[in-house]
Enzyme design. Structure first.
Site, short mmCIF file in Angstrom:
data_model
loop_
_atom_site.label_atom_id
_atom_site.label_comp_id
_atom_site.label_asym_id
_atom_site.label_seq_id
_atom_site.Cartn_x
_atom_site.Cartn_y
_atom_site.Cartn_z
N HIS A 1 0.80 -1.23 0.00
CA HIS A 1 0.00 0.00 0.00
C HIS A 1 0.83 1.28 0.00
CE1 HIS A 1 1.00 -0.05 4.26
NE2 HIS A 1 0.60 1.20 4.33
C1 UD1 Z 1 -2.43 5.60 5.53
C2 UD1 Z 1 -1.22 6.04 6.35
C3 UD1 Z 1 -0.17 4.95 6.36
C4 UD1 Z 1 -0.76 3.62 6.80
C5 UD1 Z 1 -1.96 3.31 5.93
C6 UD1 Z 1 -2.63 2.03 6.34
C7 UD1 Z 1 -0.59 8.42 6.42
C8 UD1 Z 1 0.38 9.40 5.91
N1 UD1 Z 1 -0.59 7.24 5.79
O1 UD1 Z 1 -2.03 5.46 4.19
O2 UD1 Z 1 0.87 5.30 7.25
O3 UD1 Z 1 0.22 2.62 6.69
O4 UD1 Z 1 -2.90 4.38 6.05
O5 UD1 Z 1 -3.72 1.75 5.54
O6 UD1 Z 1 -1.32 8.70 7.33
N2 UD1 Z 1 -9.24 5.12 0.67
C9 UD1 Z 1 -10.45 4.47 0.54
N3 UD1 Z 1 -11.14 4.21 1.69
C10 UD1 Z 1 -10.68 4.53 2.91
C11 UD1 Z 1 -9.46 5.19 3.03
C12 UD1 Z 1 -8.74 5.46 1.90
O7 UD1 Z 1 -10.88 4.17 -0.54
O8 UD1 Z 1 -11.37 4.24 3.90
C13 UD1 Z 1 -8.47 5.37 -0.56
C14 UD1 Z 1 -8.61 6.78 -1.06
O9 UD1 Z 1 -8.59 6.72 -2.45
C15 UD1 Z 1 -7.35 7.46 -0.58
C16 UD1 Z 1 -6.35 6.33 -0.61
O10 UD1 Z 1 -7.09 5.17 -0.28
O11 UD1 Z 1 -7.01 8.53 -1.36
C17 UD1 Z 1 -5.20 6.48 0.33
O12 UD1 Z 1 -5.68 6.71 1.64
P1 UD1 Z 1 -4.89 7.65 2.66
O13 UD1 Z 1 -5.63 7.70 3.94
O14 UD1 Z 1 -4.53 8.93 2.01
O15 UD1 Z 1 -3.51 6.91 2.88
P2 UD1 Z 1 -3.12 5.38 3.02
O16 UD1 Z 1 -2.41 4.97 1.78
O17 UD1 Z 1 -4.29 4.55 3.44
#
Ligand code: UD1
Length: 440
Positions: free
Chosen positions: A276
């Site tokens: 991820h």
């Molecule tokens: C975040 C954390 C990371 C952790 C990871 C675990 C930071 C900087 N990063 O990264 O340290 O290891 O979580 O999962 O805080 N999305 C969904 N549904 C959700 C949440 C996210 O579809 O419930 C999608 C969205 O398109 C979003 C992308 O996932 O833009 C990334 O989510 P984001 O919360 O920005 O960061 P993670 O990659 O999950």
């Protein structure tokens, strides 16, 4: 004492669950002065016991969820499975750029702090919530405690490294999971009275869920979470009916060519994969070779179970890789799993391929050989050279291939680093009381 604890994203939930349980335990016994049995055992060894509790010393606790993760499978399922009470306040921050997430969290969290005026804000781990909420707490002159402090990857391109550095620089109490982390803080000049080695709080959750996980059947986990794709719309959805059989008659594609593996006989020899990190999934020239290695080489040898993080799924689609991996024999694509489900897969996996810090730690406790698809780690205690299960392979395919074959030669060897004993949450609470006693 009034404490606000903060969670925002998936890895926070397994770390806050035991802390909330420790508070509840303390409060339950506040009328009687009774010390919970697990505490009394630890108290015998500790110089700083929890104070005898009484009504006026009860801990008032509020849980704030920043809302960074919001999908049921990324958030709600963890609350349910780990019996975390519903968050008292959800800031509803959602997805966005880092500045948007951090800025919006600060704006909303400040309002909560002004209204609630807690004695402590407790942050865990390294996601954006800890940066936003530790800064906001300190600007409001509220004490901040960071659980899982002192981890350092030395890699400033990782957003989490920036979050850790800021939170540790300004927090009042830094609770470390291992002695290397305590030393990192000393080297940065943190005064000794702020540092307390308490152990790894996530292992509290692992131990609390071990039996539950053991009772789960691998096949049931696959059946429940298999990603299926509608032929008509090219849409995907979680599996709702049995995943074996022809599949095509229902107008749905199923990953892993289910007709080629058989749920009835079970899957005995499988690898588990999770990816991820932006450094692995956000660029096609990095992600595609990893995917090709998995599909062309690993899947030729054994079943690969890949649980897809929403970020990874989105990027696979963006790069036009998603549809093709559905057709790969032996590649089973699953939705994000619940905590006990992932633990169950890890217990039986022949090998783990991951870029998750938490899984590196869990593999160490369970003894699962772990290829960590990163060039560095903030958790060196999980590396083979420190006795752990993990080896850094970056995203270089030659190296992944070499270490994959050599890891398969190694026997499963569980290792338990110091104080990864399932009792860390209680030590965290004790450290907060101790700090109050010593510093105030
Ligand atoms: C975040 C954390 C990371 C952790 C990871 C675990 C930071 C900087 N990063 O990264 O340290 O290891 O979580 O999962 O805080 N999305 C969904 N549904 C959700 C949440 C996210 O579809 O419930 C999608 C969205 O398109 C979003 C992308 O996932 O833009 C990334 O989510 P984001 O919360 O920005 O960061 P993670 O990659 O999950």
């Amino acid at each position: 004492m009034k404490i606000i604890s903060v969670v925002g994203a998936r890895p926070n939930f397994m770390k806050i669950a035991p802390f909330i349980r420790a508070i509840d335990n303390y409060n339950i016994h506040s009328n009687t002065g009774f010390t919970p049995p697990s505490a009394s055992e630890a108290l015998a060894k500790e110089a700083h016991p929890l104070p005898p509790s009484s009504d006026n010393e009860r801990i008032t606790h509020l849980l704030v969820h920043t809302g960074q993760h919001y999908d049921d499978r990324m958030s709600k399922s963890f609350f349910e499975e780990l019996e975390i009470p519903e968050a008292d306040i959800n800031l509803g921050v959602g997805s966005g750029t880092h500045a948007e997430q951090v800025g919006q969290t600060m704006i909303e969290f400040e309002k909560i702090l002004k209204a609630e005026r807690p004695d402590w804000v407790v942050v865990v781990g390294d996601v954006n919530a800890i940066l936003a909420c530790s800064v906001t707490a300190k600007k409001e002159h509220i004490k901040c405690c960071h659980i899982e402090a002192g981890l350092r990857s030395g890699d400033m391109s990782m957003p989490e490294e920036i979050n850790r550095l800021v939170a540790d620089r300004i927090s009042d109490l830094l609770l470390t999971p291992d002695l290397i982390s305590s030393d990192n803080l000393r080297k940065e000049g943190v005064p000794e009275e702020k540092i307390k080695f308490v152990g790894n709080i996530m292992i509290d959750t692992l131990e609390a869920n071990r039996k539950k996980a053991e009772r789960l059947e691998i096949n049931d986990i696959i059946e429940k979470n298999l990603i299926i794709q509608s032929k008509a719309a090219g849409k995907t959805s979680p599996q709702s009916s049995r995943c074996c059989g022809t599949g095509s008659s229902t107008g749905e594609f199923k990953s892993g060519k289910p007709e080629t593996w058989n749920l009835e006989s079970g899957i005995n020899d499988f690898a588990v994969m999770t990816l991820h990190r932006p450094s692995n999934v956000d660029r096609k020239e990095i992600l595609e070779p990893i995917v090709r290695f998995i599909t062309d080489e690993l899947c030729a040898e054994r079943t690969v179970i890949w649980t897809l993080h929403p970020r990874t799924r989105k990027m696979l689609k963006t790069f036009g890789l998603f549809d093709s991996i559905f057709k790969i024999q032996n590649l089973i694509l699953l939705e994000p799993l619940s905590y006990p489900e992932m633990l169950r897969l890890n217990m039986d996996a022949r090998i783990m391929l991951t870029d998750s810090g938490g899984l590196q730690e869990e593999c160490t406790i369970l003894g699962t050989p772990c290829l960590t698809l990163r060039w560095n780690t903030e958790r060196p205690v999980t590396l083979r050279e420190h006795g752990g299960a993990s080896v850094l392979v970056g995203n270089n395919i030659e190296r992944i291939r070499k270490e994959y074959h050599s890891a398969l030669e190694k026997p499963r060897t569980p290792v338990r680093p110091e104080l990864w004993d399932g009792k860390t949450a209680e030590r965290c609470l004790r450290a907060i009381f101790q700090y109050q006693e010593n510093v105030e």
